[in-house]
Write a protein that holds these residues in place. Structure first.
Motif, short mmCIF file in Angstrom:
data_model
loop_
_atom_site.label_atom_id
_atom_site.label_comp_id
_atom_site.label_asym_id
_atom_site.label_seq_id
_atom_site.Cartn_x
_atom_site.Cartn_y
_atom_site.Cartn_z
N ARG A 126 87.02 29.72 2.98
CA ARG A 126 87.15 29.49 4.41
C ARG A 126 88.14 28.36 4.66
O ARG A 126 88.20 27.41 3.90
N LEU A 127 88.89 28.45 5.75
CA LEU A 127 89.78 27.35 6.11
C LEU A 127 89.34 26.67 7.40
O LEU A 127 89.14 25.47 7.43
N VAL A 128 89.18 27.44 8.47
CA VAL A 128 88.90 26.81 9.76
C VAL A 128 87.48 27.04 10.26
O VAL A 128 87.00 26.29 11.10
N LYS A 129 86.80 28.05 9.73
CA LYS A 129 85.49 28.40 10.30
C LYS A 129 84.40 27.48 9.75
O LYS A 129 84.40 27.15 8.57
N ALA A 130 83.47 27.10 10.62
CA ALA A 130 82.37 26.26 10.16
C ALA A 130 81.41 27.06 9.29
O ALA A 130 81.35 28.29 9.38
N ALA B 39 92.57 20.72 1.28
CA ALA B 39 92.20 20.20 2.60
C ALA B 39 91.15 21.11 3.23
O ALA B 39 91.10 22.29 2.96
N ARG B 40 90.29 20.52 4.06
CA ARG B 40 89.32 21.28 4.85
C ARG B 40 89.65 21.08 6.30
O ARG B 40 89.68 19.96 6.79
N MET B 41 89.89 22.17 7.00
CA MET B 41 90.29 22.03 8.39
C MET B 41 89.19 22.42 9.37
O MET B 41 89.40 22.45 10.56
N ASP B 42 87.99 22.75 8.89
CA ASP B 42 87.01 23.31 9.81
C ASP B 42 86.37 22.28 10.74
O ASP B 42 85.81 22.64 11.76
N TYR B 43 86.50 20.99 10.43
CA TYR B 43 85.87 19.98 11.29
C TYR B 43 86.41 20.02 12.71
O TYR B 43 85.71 19.70 13.66
N HIS B 45 87.93 22.68 14.21
CA HIS B 45 88.07 24.00 14.83
C HIS B 45 87.06 24.19 15.96
O HIS B 45 85.87 24.03 15.77
N MET C 67 80.63 22.33 14.96
CA MET C 67 79.51 22.59 14.07
C MET C 67 79.69 21.92 12.72
O MET C 67 78.75 21.42 12.13
N ALA C 68 80.93 21.92 12.23
CA ALA C 68 81.17 21.32 10.92
C ALA C 68 81.02 19.80 10.97
O ALA C 68 80.74 19.16 9.97
N TYR C 103 82.91 28.71 20.89
CA TYR C 103 81.88 29.17 19.96
C TYR C 103 81.58 28.18 18.85
O TYR C 103 80.52 28.18 18.27
N SER C 104 82.55 27.32 18.53
CA SER C 104 82.38 26.49 17.35
C SER C 104 81.91 25.08 17.68
O SER C 104 81.92 24.21 16.83
#
Lengths: 158, 405, 146
Positions: A126-130, B39-43, B45, C67-68, C103-104
């Protein structure tokens, strides 16, 4: 090169496998089958100096998942869009990540949001999804924000 | 040293004092050398593209201003470009100049912000304080002309929403002239600084071929010898009518990126002066427009590089799909080419060199304090600070350190 | 609990703040940094931006909480020593602003923090983004309340 010249070049190289539409001197839309995507991308990058993958768009259309790769050319106003329609629900497409490093992140994003499986992509995390949304495809038709939040026990809205 | 057993993973983020935004990096090191980076980009999004599909064409630019605090003009104008490409219309000349003014003011404050942060990242806070001091007048200009320090809410499809207050132009010109001298001094001082030269030259080199492969844009590409700039490649707004020069460098290192940005500050001021002088009359927008079925691609040169928006319309008053590609999305992954093999201490400034923006209303009212009276501004704060110093000195039984005038 | 007044006094003298940007658009983060730049310079009143929540008295939070970001924000909050308070900077941190229906997004920061600490105290500074003057005024009010 202007849009129609690139269009003629693509027609010569790919024959009936491409369908070219010149929207304006600086916008070219090319329909191509999913299997031909890597070859078309290679052709563009080798025939147009300074050609780079600007971005890709995934879109859930009525008849399938649309996958549009937008190529820009440094120093020119031209944007070439390779358009492919992928069959739902599986939606598989060959990855361009081997052709250009620019495809790496955007393909991961489309995989996250629309569930397109890119065959041959070196990194499928996953890249962008929580994490909480791991099983959800938020840009697909039928995704309902309120229902999703209710299901995972979130209060929707403020 | 290449013993895999000696590898360690360093996790940075998501809340790190050096990062303004939540982002996670994990660096794999062997000794001091970084051998892998992820890298983690989900924070960050939030799902903005979907939100845009639930808003009308007039509301979308307002939402897009909130993609990124620095590129608020960028994203809203870029969306307008995409819809105007779909419609095949040209905006009125006055609107084109107003958009140019907004865009260049934004470039000015963004570049000054980056120069300051770059200084901060290498522990050189003088540069930070200095360039952020000069950034304030730009925000003042923005507020004077649009009523807000960053989010102007001006761009709409077909032009701009409101006119600029022409009566403030002489004052704006005066601030701009002052700023030209100040930023020229800052540029000269930074470029001559032996410390910065020693610290930044040869660090984080992004070669020309790698730059093209990763598709990097903006100052990151121009510092690597790629002469790409949407303002020159696909002139929009008033850029075809004003004089300015494209700044490029061939070295590709962090210093070259700093040089490109600093020299672009002077170019921005040059463009702004011409726009203030030549602002044409006429309408500022095309009025109500109907968006038919179709698709359009908009491009815009943001302070960080080319911004791309793709809009697809199904004939209703809301876009069917809006794709936003901010420049940082292609600039950040280039760390795979520029950071690997570098010492750990160089990685942060290399990451910062592409000016990463991980995300990418208050109006002009005087707020009332509960005690009455307006909120204290800079002069009141200065006076309060002096009072406090005197009080502390009295409590400690010492003479005040500074004379109060 | 007779040490509390001393802490309160020390806190008023020189509040140390820790800044957390939770998936906002970074406009508020820049305005917070602006408070530290030469024009507003809150450091002369003893307000110091620190690098660790364990050193901080006040947390500045900007942006809606994605959420993250939820777990990291809650953990960071619990690491702050008492007495602690938070200044919610910007309309997104206060009430999610433009991202309300996204949604996030997990919720506004106060709701997310109250999930782990019902006693938490907040001061809200709305605005998109609030001007540096407003943020400073909010900080002053927060310190008066503690």
């Amino acid at each position: 090169m202007e849009a129609h010249e690139v269009g003629n070049g693509l027609r010569e190289a790919f024959g009936s496998r491409v369908e070219v539409a010149v929207a304006s001197p600086k916008r070219l839309y090319v329909r191509v089958a999913a299997v031909d995507l890597p070859e078309a991308a290679r052709w563009l990058r080798s025939h147009l100096p300074g050609c780079r993958l600007a971005t890709s768009t995934g879109i859930d259309l009525r008849d399938g998942i649309g996958l549009f790769h937008h190529f820009a050319v440094n120093g020119q106003s031209l944007v070439i869009t390779l358009k492919t329609l992928l069959e739902k629900p599986a939606a598989r497409a060959p990855s361009l990540a081997r052709e250009t490093a620019a495809a790496d992140w955007i393909e991961r994003e489309i995989h996250d949001l629309l569930g397109v499986a890119f065959e041959g992509h070196p990194d499928e995390r996953r890249l962008v999804k929580a994490e909480a949304m791991a099983d959800e495809l938020p840009l697909r038709r039928g995704f309902d924000v309120a229902r999703f939040k209710e299901r995972i026990g979130e209060r929707p809205g403020f | 040293m290449s013993d895999p057993a000696s590898r360690k993973v360093i996790e940075i983020g998501p809340f790190h004092p050096l990062l303004e935004e939540p982002v996670g990096f994990s660096l794999t090191v062997e000794g001091e050398r970084v051998v892998a980076i992820d890298a983690r980009m989900d924070y960050i999004h939030k799902g903005l593209e979907r939100l845009a599909q639930e808003r009308t064409y007039d509301m979308v630019p307002i939402l897009l201003e909130r993609i990124c605090g620095i590129c608020s003009v960028t994203h809203s104008v870029c969306f307008c470009h995409a819809v105007e490409d779909l419609l095949g219309v040209e905006i009125p000349a006055r609107a084109a100049y107003i958009r140019t003014i907004l865009g260049e003011l934004e470039r000015l404050h963004s570049h000054l912000l980056w120069v300051g942060l770059a200084g901060h990242f290498i522990g050189y806070n003088t540069v930070f304080m200095w360039s952020w001091k000069y950034r304030e007048p730009v925000c003042d200009l923005f507020e004077m002309l649009t009523g807000h320090r960053q989010n102007s809410a001006l761009p709409i499809v077909g032009g701009v929403r409101r006119d600029l207050p022409v009566e403030y132009f002489p004052e704006a010109r005066r601030i701009l002239d002052e700023l030209a001298g100040q930023t020229a001094r800052l540029t000269a001082a930074v470029l001559d600084d032996p410390v910065l030269s020693a610290r930044l030259r040869g660090v984080g080199v992004l070669a020309r071929e790698a730059a093209l492969d990763f598709g990097v844009v903006g100052p990151t590409a121009r510092a690597a010898g790629l002469a790409t700039d949407v303002r020159r490649d696909e002139p929009y707004a008033a850029y075809a009518e004003v004089e300015w020069d494209l700044v490029t460098r061939d070295e590709g290192d962090v210093f070259a990126k700093a040089v490109v940005r600093l020299l672009e500050i002077a170019e921005s001021i040059r463009i702004l002066r011409q726009c203030f002088d030549r602002l044409p009359g006429g309408p500022i927008n095309l009025g109500t427009l109907h968006v038919p079925r179709g698709e359009g691609i908009g491009r815009y040169e943001a302070p960080r590089g080319e911004d791309v928006h793709y809009v697809r319309s199904n004939g209703t008053n809301m876009p069917e799909r809006l794709k936003v590609r901010a420049p940082s999305f292609v600039n950040i992954p280039s760390f795979k080419a520029s950071c690997l093999g570098a010492p750990l201490a160089d990685v942060l400034i290399t990451l910062a060199a592409c000016d990463p923006c991980y995300s990418c209303t208050e109006r002009a009212v005087v707020l009332q304090d509960r005690r009455g009276g307006p909120l204290p501004g800079a002069p009141e704060l200065l006076a309060a600070s002096r009072r406090r110093t005197a009080e502390l000195a009295r409590e400690l039984g010492r003479p005040p350190d500074l004379e109060l005038e | 609990m007779h040490v509390a007044p001393i802490f309160g006094r020390a806190l008023r003298r020189s509040p140390w703040v820790f800044h957390v940007g939770t998936s906002g658009c970074n406009n508020c983060d820049i305005e917070i940094a602006d408070c530290l730049s030469p024009r507003f310079d809150v450091e002369r009143f003893g307000v110091r931006l620190v690098g660790s929540p364990r050193h901080a008295d006040v947390m500045l939070i900007s942006g809606p909480v994605s959420m993250a970001c939820r777990r990291p924000l809650q953990e960071t909050w619990l690491e702050m020593p008492r007495p602690r308070a938070a200044l919610l900077v910007g309309v997104c941190a206060c009430s999610m602003g433009a991202y309300r229906d996204a949604y996030s997004v997990a919720g506004p920061a106060d709701r997310v923090i109250r999930e782990v600490d019902p006693e938490a105290r907040f001061l809200y500074v709305p605005g998109c983004p609030p001007k540096p003057e407003t943020i400073i005024a909010g900080l002053v009010k927060l310190l008066e309340e503690i």
